[in-house]
Design an enzyme around this catalytic site. Structure first.
Site, PDB file in Angstrom:
ATOM      1  N   CYS A  74       0.866  -1.178   0.000  1.00  0.00           N
ATOM      2  CA  CYS A  74       0.000   0.000   0.000  1.00  0.00           C
ATOM      3  C   CYS A  74       0.899   1.223   0.000  1.00  0.00           C
ATOM      4  CB  CYS A  74      -0.934   0.005   1.206  1.00  0.00           C
ATOM      5  SG  CYS A  74      -2.009   1.462   1.263  1.00  0.00           S
ATOM      6  N   HIS A 151      -2.390  -4.778 -10.324  1.00  0.00           N
ATOM      7  CA  HIS A 151      -3.233  -3.700 -10.853  1.00  0.00           C
ATOM      8  C   HIS A 151      -3.533  -3.934 -12.328  1.00  0.00           C
ATOM      9  CE1 HIS A 151      -3.176  -0.698  -7.535  1.00  0.00           C
ATOM     10  NE2 HIS A 151      -2.090  -1.373  -7.200  1.00  0.00           N
ATOM     11  N   GLU A 199     -10.276  -0.324  -5.237  1.00  0.00           N
ATOM     12  CA  GLU A 199      -9.279  -1.125  -4.539  1.00  0.00           C
ATOM     13  C   GLU A 199      -9.834  -2.476  -4.143  1.00  0.00           C
ATOM     14  OE1 GLU A 199      -6.358   0.056  -1.710  1.00  0.00           O
ATOM     15  OE2 GLU A 199      -6.879   2.174  -1.980  1.00  0.00           O
ATOM     16  N   CYS A 208      -4.993   6.025  -4.094  1.00  0.00           N
ATOM     17  CA  CYS A 208      -4.326   4.719  -4.038  1.00  0.00           C
ATOM     18  C   CYS A 208      -2.908   4.912  -4.545  1.00  0.00           C
ATOM     19  CB  CYS A 208      -5.079   3.689  -4.874  1.00  0.00           C
ATOM     20  SG  CYS A 208      -4.269   2.064  -4.935  1.00  0.00           S
ATOM     21  N   GLY A 211      -1.798   2.248  -7.005  1.00  0.00           N
ATOM     22  CA  GLY A 211      -2.533   2.462  -8.251  1.00  0.00           C
ATOM     23  C   GLY A 211      -1.926   3.587  -9.059  1.00  0.00           C
TER      24      GLY A 211
END
Length: 268
Positions: A74, A151, A199, A208, A211
């Protein structure tokens, strides 16, 4: 130990409950994590972070989504942890070791190198991950990148017009993605990337970090953007730097909201 202190922080609105368990061991079940993350009856957060001792780095960061599932990486949480610990911090995650440097406004994080191999995403079968020959309704030919977590990125004319709250959960659990996937929709205007993210295990979020990294890398690799590139999310902007064969660098702000104490046995 059932009672302990926690920190509430956020990066561009992507918010976290951070429990420092480096000296006092804390173990939480998935049900407890989900109860703590609940915004109506719990503390409320997108992710819960537990900091633990590490044999390979300065600190180990364990990451749980709001549904109680554990994930590998994260980016926004990494910036918050780097800011919380201070100075330069080597952070061990399930997706690898990353390096964070605290700044006045937040942190700069070295997110490591992206992976593009189909089985590193992972996908269920082999295909070109830069322009995947798949689609869901009007979302077609995405790119796939692993930046510590998986992703899929769709470049569209107008990211704000995409029904991501409907399409995101459908794509997240598609059998093509054995570990599920984070879903990104992006458009590029004047060299800046506008991004929205569904997410995995969380839903729509205001920001994010991974992301933003994955989308910037895919855009640069496709020749749609150049490094450094600004990635604008609903909660604010991140600066991403990357070139072929190098590590991804992400820079952005963090906010310390408050400190608290809770009896974890009361949740779940």
């Amino acid at each position: 130990m059932t009672t302990g202190r926690f920190h509430k922080m956020h990066g561009l609105g992507n918010d976290f409950v951070i429990i420092d368990a480096r000296e006092e061991q804390t173990e939480l079940s998935a049900a407890q994590v989900a109860a703590i993350a609940d915004r109506h009856s719990g503390i409320g957060c997108d992710q819960l972070i537990i900091l633990r001792p590490s044999e390979n780095a300065d600190v180990k960061m364990q990451i749980f989504n709001a549904d109680g599932s554990e994930v590998e990486a994260c980016g926004n949480a990494a910036r918050c942890v780097a800011k919380l610990v201070g100075n330069q911090t080597r952070i061990e995650t399930a997706g690898g070791i990353i390096i964070g440097n605290a700044t006045k406004e937040g942190a700069i994080v070295d997110m490591g190198q992206p992976r593009f191999e189909w089985d590193s995403i992972p996908l269920a079968y082999a295909m070109d991950t830069l322009a995947m020959p798949v689609g869901w309704e009007n979302l077609q030919n995405p790119a796939a990148v692993n930046v510590g977590n998986p992703h899929v990125i769709f470049f569209v004319d107008d990211s704000a017009a995409v029904e991501l709250d409907r399409l995101g959960p459908m794509i997240e659990v598609d059998p093509l993605f054995p570990d599920k996937v984070n879903v990104n929709v992006a458009d590029i205007r004047d060299g800046r990337i506008n991004l929205r993210v569904w997410e995995r295990g969380v839903g729509l979020t205001r920001a994010c970090g991974t992301g933003a990294c994955a989308t910037a890398v895919a855009a640069i690799k496709r020749g749609l953007a150049t490094s450094p590139v600004e990635v604008k999310l609903p909660g604010g902007a991140l600066q991403i730097r990357w070139s072929e064969g190098t590590n991804i660098e992400m820079q952005g702000p963090t906010t310390y909201v408050f400190a608290g104490e809770a009896d974890w046995a009361e949740f779940g």
